[in-house]
Design a protein around this motif. Structure first.
Motif, PDB file in Angstrom:
ATOM      1  N   UNK A 253      11.265  20.510 -35.922  1.00 47.69           N
ATOM      2  CA  UNK A 253      10.709  20.053 -34.655  1.00 47.69           C
ATOM      3  C   UNK A 253      11.100  20.903 -33.465  1.00 47.69           C
ATOM      4  N   UNK A 254      11.873  21.961 -33.684  1.00 45.62           N
ATOM      5  CA  UNK A 254      12.310  22.823 -32.581  1.00 45.62           C
ATOM      6  C   UNK A 254      11.186  23.753 -32.145  1.00 45.62           C
ATOM      7  N   UNK A 255      11.222  24.172 -30.885  1.00 43.93           N
ATOM      8  CA  UNK A 255      10.259  25.124 -30.338  1.00 43.93           C
ATOM      9  C   UNK A 255      11.038  26.156 -29.523  1.00 43.93           C
ATOM     10  N   UNK A 256      10.950  27.403 -29.918  1.00 45.63           N
ATOM     11  CA  UNK A 256      11.650  28.475 -29.213  1.00 45.63           C
ATOM     12  C   UNK A 256      10.821  28.975 -28.030  1.00 45.63           C
ATOM     13  N   UNK A 257      11.527  29.247 -26.938  1.00 43.55           N
ATOM     14  CA  UNK A 257      10.928  29.899 -25.760  1.00 43.55           C
ATOM     15  C   UNK A 257       9.615  29.246 -25.332  1.00 43.55           C
ATOM     16  N   UNK A 258       9.605  27.939 -25.338  1.00 44.68           N
ATOM     17  CA  UNK A 258       8.443  27.187 -24.894  1.00 44.68           C
ATOM     18  C   UNK A 258       8.650  26.783 -23.436  1.00 44.68           C
ATOM     19  N   UNK A 259       7.577  26.322 -22.819  1.00 41.70           N
ATOM     20  CA  UNK A 259       7.668  25.915 -21.415  1.00 41.70           C
ATOM     21  C   UNK A 259       7.474  24.413 -21.289  1.00 41.70           C
ATOM     22  N   UNK A 260       8.096  23.849 -20.260  1.00 38.63           N
ATOM     23  CA  UNK A 260       7.964  22.426 -19.946  1.00 38.63           C
ATOM     24  C   UNK A 260       7.803  22.311 -18.444  1.00 38.63           C
ATOM     25  N   UNK A 276      11.334  18.492 -28.339  1.00 39.60           N
ATOM     26  CA  UNK A 276      10.656  17.694 -27.316  1.00 39.60           C
ATOM     27  C   UNK A 276      10.813  16.196 -27.574  1.00 39.60           C
ATOM     28  N   UNK A 277      10.627  15.761 -28.823  1.00 43.07           N
ATOM     29  CA  UNK A 277      10.684  14.320 -29.112  1.00 43.07           C
ATOM     30  C   UNK A 277      12.076  13.761 -28.824  1.00 43.07           C
ATOM     31  N   UNK A 278      13.117  14.510 -29.184  1.00 34.77           N
ATOM     32  CA  UNK A 278      14.485  14.038 -28.990  1.00 34.77           C
ATOM     33  C   UNK A 278      15.009  14.311 -27.586  1.00 34.77           C
ATOM     34  N   UNK A 279      14.202  14.984 -26.756  1.00 36.72           N
ATOM     35  CA  UNK A 279      14.599  15.332 -25.398  1.00 36.72           C
ATOM     36  C   UNK A 279      15.915  16.129 -25.415  1.00 36.72           C
ATOM     37  N   UNK A 280      15.910  17.207 -26.180  1.00 36.60           N
ATOM     38  CA  UNK A 280      17.089  18.046 -26.284  1.00 36.60           C
ATOM     39  C   UNK A 280      16.702  19.495 -26.021  1.00 36.60           C
ATOM     40  N   UNK A 281      17.455  20.157 -25.153  1.00 37.60           N
ATOM     41  CA  UNK A 281      17.255  21.569 -24.850  1.00 37.60           C
ATOM     42  C   UNK A 281      18.561  22.307 -25.088  1.00 37.60           C
ATOM     43  N   UNK A 282      18.468  23.438 -25.745  1.00 32.29           N
ATOM     44  CA  UNK A 282      19.633  24.296 -25.956  1.00 32.29           C
ATOM     45  C   UNK A 282      19.376  25.627 -25.261  1.00 32.29           C
ATOM     46  N   UNK A 283      20.306  26.023 -24.407  1.00 32.36           N
ATOM     47  CA  UNK A 283      20.203  27.294 -23.693  1.00 32.36           C
ATOM     48  C   UNK A 283      21.352  28.204 -24.128  1.00 32.36           C
ATOM     49  N   UNK A 284      21.026  29.480 -24.361  1.00 37.07           N
ATOM     50  CA  UNK A 284      22.025  30.471 -24.740  1.00 37.07           C
ATOM     51  C   UNK A 284      22.206  31.436 -23.566  1.00 37.07           C
ATOM     52  N   UNK A 285      23.416  31.538 -23.063  1.00 34.41           N
ATOM     53  CA  UNK A 285      23.678  32.284 -21.831  1.00 34.41           C
ATOM     54  C   UNK A 285      24.420  33.586 -22.104  1.00 34.41           C
ATOM     55  N   UNK A 310      16.125  14.770 -20.551  1.00 36.78           N
ATOM     56  CA  UNK A 310      16.628  15.769 -21.488  1.00 36.78           C
ATOM     57  C   UNK A 310      18.147  15.891 -21.374  1.00 36.78           C
ATOM     58  N   UNK A 311      18.789  16.172 -22.500  1.00 40.51           N
ATOM     59  CA  UNK A 311      20.167  16.632 -22.482  1.00 40.51           C
ATOM     60  C   UNK A 311      20.114  18.145 -22.648  1.00 40.51           C
ATOM     61  N   UNK A 312      20.820  18.864 -21.797  1.00 41.32           N
ATOM     62  CA  UNK A 312      20.833  20.318 -21.866  1.00 41.32           C
ATOM     63  C   UNK A 312      22.181  20.766 -22.414  1.00 41.32           C
ATOM     64  N   UNK A 313      22.170  21.393 -23.564  1.00 37.24           N
ATOM     65  CA  UNK A 313      23.378  21.932 -24.173  1.00 37.24           C
ATOM     66  C   UNK A 313      23.400  23.441 -23.925  1.00 37.24           C
ATOM     67  N   UNK A 314      24.439  23.926 -23.269  1.00 31.91           N
ATOM     68  CA  UNK A 314      24.544  25.352 -22.978  1.00 31.91           C
ATOM     69  C   UNK A 314      25.681  25.979 -23.779  1.00 31.91           C
ATOM     70  N   UNK A 342      15.355   6.331 -30.864  1.00 33.54           N
ATOM     71  CA  UNK A 342      14.279   7.235 -30.387  1.00 33.54           C
ATOM     72  C   UNK A 342      14.053   7.122 -28.880  1.00 33.54           C
ATOM     73  N   UNK A 343      13.836   8.260 -28.276  1.00 37.47           N
ATOM     74  CA  UNK A 343      13.537   8.339 -26.843  1.00 37.47           C
ATOM     75  C   UNK A 343      12.039   8.435 -26.675  1.00 37.47           C
ATOM     76  N   UNK A 344      11.469   7.526 -25.911  1.00 41.01           N
ATOM     77  CA  UNK A 344      10.025   7.550 -25.694  1.00 41.01           C
ATOM     78  C   UNK A 344       9.651   8.753 -24.853  1.00 41.01           C
ATOM     79  N   UNK A 345       8.565   9.433 -25.220  1.00 42.90           N
ATOM     80  CA  UNK A 345       8.100  10.578 -24.442  1.00 42.90           C
ATOM     81  C   UNK A 345       7.339  10.094 -23.215  1.00 42.90           C
ATOM     82  N   UNK A 346       7.540  10.825 -22.121  1.00 40.77           N
ATOM     83  CA  UNK A 346       6.872  10.459 -20.870  1.00 40.77           C
ATOM     84  C   UNK A 346       5.490  11.079 -20.850  1.00 40.77           C
TER      85      UNK A 346
END
Length: 346
Positions: A253-260, A276-285, A310-314, A342-346
């Protein structure tokens, strides 16, 4: 020397994209990011490379750019040859199937069959196009075609950051190299850095009316416009993380380099990897995220994502490359928690 940074406006960028080549005074990574974003908004793929004077003593600028183009071709495979998506590797009938796919693709397009086959087979086997296998002009021309096929864009812009102390002879050679690259390869070649001040043969971007910014260290690594759905071709950390995620059923279910986008009138946010469904974003810095302007922009992005649930994990690139098991464990535990509630999508 005036070290203030110049960031071209959108209208200036649009005008400059119509030019075969341009050169501008020294700019910072922040300014370069602004240019990259403007170019991407106009559907131009951007490849940024760093040309340090000390590293070019035994090679020229053309060779450096060709190497980067070759790596970009390998990194964006199979987006430029989607018929080969199903091929898992060169084993068994893999190479024979690849050759048949390339023959059909070359027969129905303007692609040069031998180069296409070499690029596809090299990508399948995990190595870039070998130097000396084709004339330079062939590599530049055909690599450009494949990269643009991957993105569906019409323009490819190469940003060259000239760092270090350049001799007059090196500057003269670099100028000739850039003009050559902008010719047969039909590349947009943008030079920046202190050495450009003494160049006389390339057009120079107008400076009047450009906003100013504070100077910052020059970038130190190649960059390629992120290709939606795939890890960045020049990010070892993204490639390394995806290699492990691809083996993990829980990572589906992951999507790389997508836009929101947070709203119809708001600017879109490009994230490294998103569930997107789990409202999770991972950023690599990388190290550039320590820059004050970049750090502030990251926090602003995070707040917009968090307001939407979303939860943002860096993680730093070093964390991913040095302790990927811990990174994977943290991402998996968060996704499992979200999936149980489950987190409902907006």
């Amino acid at each position: 020397m005036d070290r203030r940074c110049a960031v071209p406006s959108r209208s200036q960028i649009e005008a400059l994209l119509r030019e075969p080549l341009l050169s501008w005074p020294e700019v910072s990574p922040v300014a370069v990011r602004g240019v990259i974003e403007s170019a991407q908004a106009m559907q131009a793929a951007v490849l940024a490379v760093v040309a340090d004077a000390a590293g070019l003593e035994r090679r020229d600028l053309t060779e450096l750019v060709i190497e980067a183009l070759s790596e970009a071709v390998t990194g964006t495979y199979p987006a430029w040859l989607p018929e080969a998506e199903h091929l898992a590797g060169p084993g068994g009938a893999g190479l024979a199937a690849m050759r048949a796919i390339c023959e059909r693709a070359a027969g129905s397009s303007d692609l040069f069959g031998p180069f296409l086959a070499a690029a596809a087979e090299g990508s399948l086997c995990g190595h870039p196009i070998r130097g000396g296998e084709f004339p330079r002009e062939t590599v530049v021309r055909e690599a450009r075609k494949l990269i643009l096929r991957a993105y569906g864009y019409e323009r490819l812009v190469v940003l060259v950051a000239m760092t270090g102390t350049w001799s007059a002879a090196q500057i003269e050679i670099a100028e000739a190299n850039a003009l050559w690259l902008a010719g047969p390869g039909e590349l947009g070649v943008w030079l920046f850095g202190a050495p450009t001040a003494s160049m006389t043969r390339v057009p120079r971007a107008p400076q009047d009316g450009m906003p100013r910014s504070h100077p910052a260290p020059a970038p130190h690594a190649p960059y390629l416009t992120p290709l939606r759905g795939r890890p960045n071709a020049f990010s070892r950390a993204e490639q390394h993380l995806e290699a492990h995620l691809a083996k993990s059923p829980w990572a589906a279910g992951r999507a790389w380099n997508d836009t929101w986008s947070p709203g119809v009138l708001a600017n879109s946010i490009r994230v490294d990897v998103m569930w997107a469904r789990e409202r999770c974003v991972v950023e690599l810095d990388g190290p550039d995220h320590l820059d004050a302007a970049k750090y502030a922009a990251d926090r602003s992005r995070d707040r917009a994502l968090q307001r939407a649930g979303f939860l943002v994990l860096r993680y730093t690139n070093d964390e991913v490359l040095g302790d990927v098991a811990r990174v994977l464990d943290e991402i998996e535990r968060f996704l499992e928690d979200r999936r149980r509630s489950p987190v409902l999508e907006h």
